[in-house]
Write a protein that holds these residues in place. Structure first.
Motif, PDB file in Angstrom:
ATOM      1  N   ILE A   1       0.868  -1.188   0.000  1.00  0.00           N
ATOM      2  CA  ILE A   1       0.000   0.000   0.000  1.00  0.00           C
ATOM      3  C   ILE A   1       0.908   1.242   0.000  1.00  0.00           C
ATOM      4  O   ILE A   1       2.087   1.162   0.333  1.00  0.00           O
ATOM      5  CB  ILE A   1      -0.963  -0.006   1.200  1.00  0.00           C
ATOM      6  N   LEU A   2       0.334   2.380  -0.364  1.00  0.00           N
ATOM      7  CA  LEU A   2       1.139   3.588  -0.553  1.00  0.00           C
ATOM      8  C   LEU A   2       1.996   3.988   0.645  1.00  0.00           C
ATOM      9  O   LEU A   2       3.189   4.246   0.471  1.00  0.00           O
ATOM     10  CB  LEU A   2       0.251   4.764  -0.965  1.00  0.00           C
ATOM     11  N   PRO A   3       1.446   4.059   1.864  1.00  0.00           N
ATOM     12  CA  PRO A   3       2.327   4.472   2.966  1.00  0.00           C
ATOM     13  C   PRO A   3       3.546   3.556   3.125  1.00  0.00           C
ATOM     14  O   PRO A   3       4.656   4.034   3.344  1.00  0.00           O
ATOM     15  CB  PRO A   3       1.430   4.416   4.196  1.00  0.00           C
ATOM     16  N   ASN A   4       3.339   2.265   2.971  1.00  0.00           N
ATOM     17  CA  ASN A   4       4.464   1.320   3.086  1.00  0.00           C
ATOM     18  C   ASN A   4       5.438   1.484   1.922  1.00  0.00           C
ATOM     19  O   ASN A   4       6.656   1.456   2.111  1.00  0.00           O
ATOM     20  CB  ASN A   4       3.961  -0.118   3.142  1.00  0.00           C
TER      21      ASN A   4
ATOM     22  N   VAL B   1       3.813   9.617   7.842  1.00  0.00           N
ATOM     23  CA  VAL B   1       3.251   9.675   9.198  1.00  0.00           C
ATOM     24  C   VAL B   1       1.821  10.204   9.144  1.00  0.00           C
ATOM     25  O   VAL B   1       0.914   9.650   9.771  1.00  0.00           O
ATOM     26  CB  VAL B   1       4.137  10.554  10.117  1.00  0.00           C
ATOM     27  N   ASP B   2       1.612  11.264   8.363  1.00  0.00           N
ATOM     28  CA  ASP B   2       0.270  11.841   8.254  1.00  0.00           C
ATOM     29  C   ASP B   2      -0.698  10.884   7.558  1.00  0.00           C
ATOM     30  O   ASP B   2      -1.881  10.833   7.915  1.00  0.00           O
ATOM     31  CB  ASP B   2       0.330  13.179   7.507  1.00  0.00           C
ATOM     32  N   MET B   3      -0.204  10.103   6.595  1.00  0.00           N
ATOM     33  CA  MET B   3      -1.070   9.120   5.922  1.00  0.00           C
ATOM     34  C   MET B   3      -1.506   8.028   6.891  1.00  0.00           C
ATOM     35  O   MET B   3      -2.641   7.560   6.839  1.00  0.00           O
ATOM     36  CB  MET B   3      -0.333   8.482   4.729  1.00  0.00           C
ATOM     37  N   LEU B   4      -0.600   7.632   7.755  1.00  0.00           N
ATOM     38  CA  LEU B   4      -0.918   6.570   8.723  1.00  0.00           C
ATOM     39  C   LEU B   4      -1.793   7.086   9.859  1.00  0.00           C
ATOM     40  O   LEU B   4      -2.555   6.321  10.439  1.00  0.00           O
ATOM     41  CB  LEU B   4       0.367   5.958   9.277  1.00  0.00           C
ATOM     42  N   ASP B   5      -1.677   8.372  10.176  1.00  0.00           N
ATOM     43  CA  ASP B   5      -2.453   8.957  11.274  1.00  0.00           C
ATOM     44  C   ASP B   5      -3.901   9.245  10.905  1.00  0.00           C
ATOM     45  O   ASP B   5      -4.753   9.300  11.778  1.00  0.00           O
ATOM     46  CB  ASP B   5      -1.807  10.262  11.758  1.00  0.00           C
ATOM     47  N   SER B   6      -4.169   9.468   9.626  1.00  0.00           N
ATOM     48  CA  SER B   6      -5.500   9.924   9.259  1.00  0.00           C
ATOM     49  C   SER B   6      -5.970   9.261   7.958  1.00  0.00           C
ATOM     50  O   SER B   6      -5.175   8.965   7.078  1.00  0.00           O
ATOM     51  CB  SER B   6      -5.478  11.447   9.064  1.00  0.00           C
ATOM     52  N   ASN B   7      -7.274   9.052   7.883  1.00  0.00           N
ATOM     53  CA  ASN B   7      -7.878   8.571   6.640  1.00  0.00           C
ATOM     54  C   ASN B   7      -8.529   9.713   5.871  1.00  0.00           C
ATOM     55  O   ASN B   7      -9.087   9.497   4.805  1.00  0.00           O
ATOM     56  CB  ASN B   7      -8.928   7.495   6.939  1.00  0.00           C
ATOM     57  N   ASN B   8      -8.460  10.908   6.417  1.00  0.00           N
ATOM     58  CA  ASN B   8      -9.063  12.082   5.809  1.00  0.00           C
ATOM     59  C   ASN B   8      -8.207  12.544   4.629  1.00  0.00           C
ATOM     60  O   ASN B   8      -7.079  13.000   4.803  1.00  0.00           O
ATOM     61  CB  ASN B   8      -9.186  13.184   6.862  1.00  0.00           C
ATOM     62  N   MET B   9      -8.736  12.435   3.414  1.00  0.00           N
ATOM     63  CA  MET B   9      -7.980  12.788   2.208  1.00  0.00           C
ATOM     64  C   MET B   9      -7.609  14.269   2.185  1.00  0.00           C
ATOM     65  O   MET B   9      -6.532  14.625   1.705  1.00  0.00           O
ATOM     66  CB  MET B   9      -8.764  12.421   0.940  1.00  0.00           C
ATOM     67  N   THR B  10      -8.477  15.123   2.690  1.00  0.00           N
ATOM     68  CA  THR B  10      -8.173  16.554   2.710  1.00  0.00           C
ATOM     69  C   THR B  10      -6.957  16.831   3.590  1.00  0.00           C
ATOM     70  O   THR B  10      -6.084  17.615   3.227  1.00  0.00           O
ATOM     71  CB  THR B  10      -9.395  17.351   3.223  1.00  0.00           C
ATOM     72  N   TYR B  11      -6.884  16.158   4.733  1.00  0.00           N
ATOM     73  CA  TYR B  11      -5.754  16.313   5.639  1.00  0.00           C
ATOM     74  C   TYR B  11      -4.462  15.811   4.981  1.00  0.00           C
ATOM     75  O   TYR B  11      -3.420  16.463   5.054  1.00  0.00           O
ATOM     76  CB  TYR B  11      -6.028  15.554   6.942  1.00  0.00           C
TER      77      TYR B  11
END
Length: 174
Positions: free
Chosen positions: A56-59, A81-91
């Motif tokens: 997957i992308l974060p990995n 880190v931000d991808m793993l912390d949140s599922n919010n696409m805007t964030y």
């Protein structure tokens, strides 16, 4: 006597300062090319991780980021880190924009391409992501060629202008 010594010291400082400014501008041209080359390497590694390892992308980002040496490594790490912390696409998109925009050695259009690519990678299937990566690599390779030409033509020029402008200031000062 002391006035002459002070003038000489100030003159030397002016020439050194303007030479440093010219050298730093020249260094920025070199850094741009290097960061663009690292981004191409990063994208090729991400492509391999997605295509062959089915990560997957974060990995994929984290594994590919380990091979980098510039500030791009830190910025991609923060995005992961931000991808793993949140599922919010805007964030996540905000994180991508913020982190890539902070890379000082890149031009605005370099940043725009990288931001656009990183935002679009998670929105399609594996084949779509591979196409996005390959298109971006082609664009970045053109920009690397452009950066190399600019570096070759202007690098020495900036250093020379820095020294000459310092000497002109010293002549005016004296």
């Amino acid at each position: 006597m002391w006035m002459i010594v002070i003038k000489i010291i100030i003159s030397i400082l002016i020439v050194v300062l303007t030479a440093y400014i010219g050298s730093s501008k020249s260094r920025k041209l070199k850094e741009r090319e290097y960061v663009l080359r690292e981004m191409v390497t990063f994208l090729k590694l991400v492509e391999n991780e997605i295509k062959y390892m089915m990560n997957i992308l974060p990995n994929a980002y984290e594994i590919a980021r380990q091979k980098l040496n510039t500030e791009l490594k830190i910025k991609i790490g923060q995005i992961v880190v931000d991808m793993l912390d949140s599922n919010n696409m805007t964030y996540i998109e905000g994180s991508i924009e913020k982190n890539i925009s902070e890379i000082e050695s890149l031009e605005k259009y370099d940043k725009d391409i990288i931001i656009s690519t990183l935002k679009n990678l998670g929105r399609s299937d594996i084949e779509g992501q591979i196409n996005i990566i390959q298109n971006t690599i082609n664009i970045l390779e053109n920009q690397i060629n452009e950066a190399n030409e600019i570096k070759n033509t202007n690098s020495k020029l900036y250093r020379t202008i820095g020294i000459i402008s310092g000497l002109m200031l010293v002549i005016i000062f004296i």
